[in-house]
Enzyme design. Structure first.
Site, PDB file in Angstrom:
ATOM      1  N   SER A 273      69.323  17.751   1.839  1.00 32.82           N
ATOM      2  CA  SER A 273      69.638  19.165   1.564  1.00 32.82           C
ATOM      3  C   SER A 273      70.487  19.391   0.320  1.00 32.82           C
ATOM      4  O   SER A 273      70.939  20.506   0.080  1.00 32.82           O
ATOM      5  CB  SER A 273      70.336  19.818   2.768  1.00 32.82           C
ATOM      6  OG  SER A 273      69.515  19.753   3.911  1.00 32.82           O
TER       7      SER A 273
ATOM      8  N   GLY B 171      69.274  18.874  -2.757  1.00 31.49           N
ATOM      9  CA  GLY B 171      68.369  19.499  -3.723  1.00 31.49           C
ATOM     10  C   GLY B 171      67.481  18.547  -4.495  1.00 31.49           C
ATOM     11  O   GLY B 171      66.936  18.921  -5.530  1.00 31.49           O
ATOM     12  N   LYS B 172      67.299  17.314  -3.994  1.00 30.20           N
ATOM     13  CA  LYS B 172      66.530  16.347  -4.779  1.00 30.20           C
ATOM     14  C   LYS B 172      65.047  16.714  -4.867  1.00 30.20           C
ATOM     15  O   LYS B 172      64.422  16.519  -5.916  1.00 30.20           O
ATOM     16  CB  LYS B 172      66.706  14.925  -4.243  1.00 30.20           C
ATOM     17  CG  LYS B 172      66.298  14.680  -2.815  1.00 30.20           C
ATOM     18  CD  LYS B 172      66.579  13.229  -2.431  1.00 30.20           C
ATOM     19  CE  LYS B 172      66.204  12.956  -0.976  1.00 30.20           C
ATOM     20  NZ  LYS B 172      67.045  13.748  -0.037  1.00 30.20           N
TER      21      LYS B 172
ATOM     22  N   GLU C 193      56.831  14.007   3.105  1.00 28.01           N
ATOM     23  CA  GLU C 193      57.670  14.702   4.077  1.00 28.01           C
ATOM     24  C   GLU C 193      57.211  16.133   4.323  1.00 28.01           C
ATOM     25  O   GLU C 193      57.258  16.618   5.452  1.00 28.01           O
ATOM     26  CB  GLU C 193      59.122  14.702   3.591  1.00 28.01           C
ATOM     27  CG  GLU C 193      60.120  15.186   4.625  1.00 28.01           C
ATOM     28  CD  GLU C 193      61.554  15.011   4.154  1.00 28.01           C
ATOM     29  OE1 GLU C 193      62.403  14.728   5.004  1.00 28.01           O
ATOM     30  OE2 GLU C 193      61.816  15.162   2.942  1.00 28.01           O
TER      31      GLU C 193
ATOM     32  N   GLY D  33      67.836  -2.943  -1.342  1.00 26.46           N
ATOM     33  CA  GLY D  33      67.132  -4.134  -1.788  1.00 26.46           C
ATOM     34  C   GLY D  33      67.181  -4.289  -3.287  1.00 26.46           C
ATOM     35  O   GLY D  33      68.246  -4.372  -3.889  1.00 26.46           O
TER      36      GLY D  33
END
Length: 454
Positions: free
Chosen positions: A213, A215-216, A241, A384
């Site tokens: 949330s 804003g990406k 998503e 990773g």
């Protein structure tokens, strides 16, 4: 499977091969268009491969390409008798009355060569299907790659002499020197960000990470819109998503400065309807391609992007988000190793297709435990080798996300924590939440753009 083709003669046209070689003997200038289309291995008859190779070697030395010099070249390499001797070369020289049609003959030779390679590739794929025990997605990815290599007639892979690279590099530097502005890659549409990165460079993997949330997704979509609407580049968006329709709703809000809540509920004012019409017109002309397949694999992303690049061209790839990509199943250890494999594959994809790949990433909850909530490299979930593979790592941070009384309301920090070929630092943008839109900070003070409570 190989028995199916063993008694068949592979596609070939000896007459066209002879016509190409004869045209070069008739007019040495014909070697230029012929060599732009063909390589020696494209000829079916081994003797013709050797003759064409000899012609190229003679030309490379700056010597005239004729019956005398080619004969001497073949004799020096002890291949003259193998190709049929001087008598066969003389026959070739008399094979065509004119060199004017050399390109037409070369295309025939090329077509037959592609068909032979396609047969060999298809046979190899079929053999793998019978004998290999890899995951089906691995086999499909390899099959797709092999077929694409045939269709693209890839002759790459050899060593590159540094002298040739230096010439290309100098030309590129000269072009950059003479162009306006500081952008050498694909512009994001955000002035300070472009100044720091010089635009997103082709072949780069860019990781954009933030807590939920912050804003990406809006940030990545804004970049995609800016690229697709303001340049001639096509953008591929993989949304793992949200549905394609949800993404487009967000794009319409940003493009038309339309309140997202009004659009979701359909409660639009007459002014909003006008904005919506203009936004739809703008986006309909943009080269944006959306795939909303959930749990997609990198192999599927690669195959779809290869096809898009070949058919329509491709300038940028956006993936929302990295941790939702399904692993290949080859990693038997843990999810972190799978994500590492995915990030390596995305970097390889960026290099193969020569486009920037923007992959969004979630941050772990550890960021919430610190006094300073600004993200760090160690906060990337299942990190990773992400830090190692990425050319740019950008974190998004909003102070008003954590502090409701913050003086920096609607300000988002783009923290460039890593840039392989440039500086690190922080860029600030204004975030208009109601529009799902980021704007350059100097525009923030046009209060008409920012609704109350944004």
């Amino acid at each position: 499977m190989s028995e199916l083709f063993s008694e068949r003669i592979p596609p070939q046209s000896i007459e066209a091969e002879q016509a190409v070689l004869g045209a070069v003997f008739l007019d040495p200038a014909a070697l230029v268009p012929a060599s732009e289309i063909l390589i020696p291995e494209d000829f079916y008859r081994a003797a013709h491969q050797k003759i064409f190779h000899a012609m190229l070697r003679v030309a490379d030395r700056g010597e005239p390409v004729d019956l005398v010099t080619v004969t001497a070249e073949l004799a020096a390499s002890e291949q003259l008798e193998e190709i049929g001797g001087v008598s066969y070369l003389s026959e070739l020289a008399d094979a065509v009355p004119t060199a004017a049609n050399v390109e037409y003959y070369a295309r025939i030779v090329e077509e037959k060569s592609v068909l032979r390679r396609l047969i060999r590739t298809a046979t190899s794929i079929a053999q793998d299907g019978y004998t290999r025990e890899d995951e089906i997605d691995v086999l499909l990815d390899e099959a797709d790659r092999k077929i694409m290599e045939v269709s693209q007639r890839k002759h790459s892979g050899a060593f590159k002499n540094i002298k040739d690279i230096l010439v290309q590099t100098y030309d590129n530097i000269e072009m950059l020197h003479n162009r306006d502005g500081e952008i050498t890659g694909i512009p994001t549409g955000f002035t300070e960000l472009d100044r720091m990165t010089s635009g997103f460079q082709r072949s780069d993997l860019i990781i954009v990470a933030a807590r939920p949330s912050v804003g990406k997704t809006a940030f990545a979509l804004n970049i995609a819109q800016n690229v697709a609407t303001k340049t001639n580049e096509n953008v591929a968006i993989f949304s793992l998503e949200m549905s394609a329709q949800q993404l487009v709703m967000r794009m319409l809000c940003a493009e038309g400065n339309i309140n997202a809540q009004n659009l979701r509920t359909g409660k639009l004012t007459p002014e909003d309807w006008g904005k919506l019409t203009m936004a739809m017109g703008s986006l309909s002309n943009a080269g944006i391609y959306i795939d909303d397949t959930p749990s997609i694999r990198v192999s599927d992303i690669r195959a779809k992007c290869r096809r898009l690049k070949q058919e329509s061209g491709l300038g940028m790839i956006v993936i929302d988000y990295l941790q939702l990509i399904q692993g290949s199943g080859r990693s038997k250890e843990n999810r972190q190793q799978e994500v590492s494999e995915i990030s390596r594959s995305l970097k390889a994809l960026a290099r193969e297709l020569e486009v920037p790949v923007i992959a969004l990433s979630q941050l772990s909850r550890s960021v919430e435990q610190r006094q300073d909530k600004r993200p760090m490299m160690s906060d990337i979930r299942e990190s990773g080798s992400i830090e190692q593979d990425a050319d740019i790592v950008a974190f998004l941070y909003r102070d008003d996300y954590y502090n409701k009384d913050s003086e920096n309301k609607n300000i988002i920090e783009i923290i460039i924590a890593k840039q392989r070929n440039g500086p690190v630092g922080t860029v600030q943008l204004a975030f208009i939440k109601e529009y799902n839109k980021f704007v350059n900070l100097e525009r923030r003070f046009d209060e008409a753009q920012i609704p109350p409570g944004a």
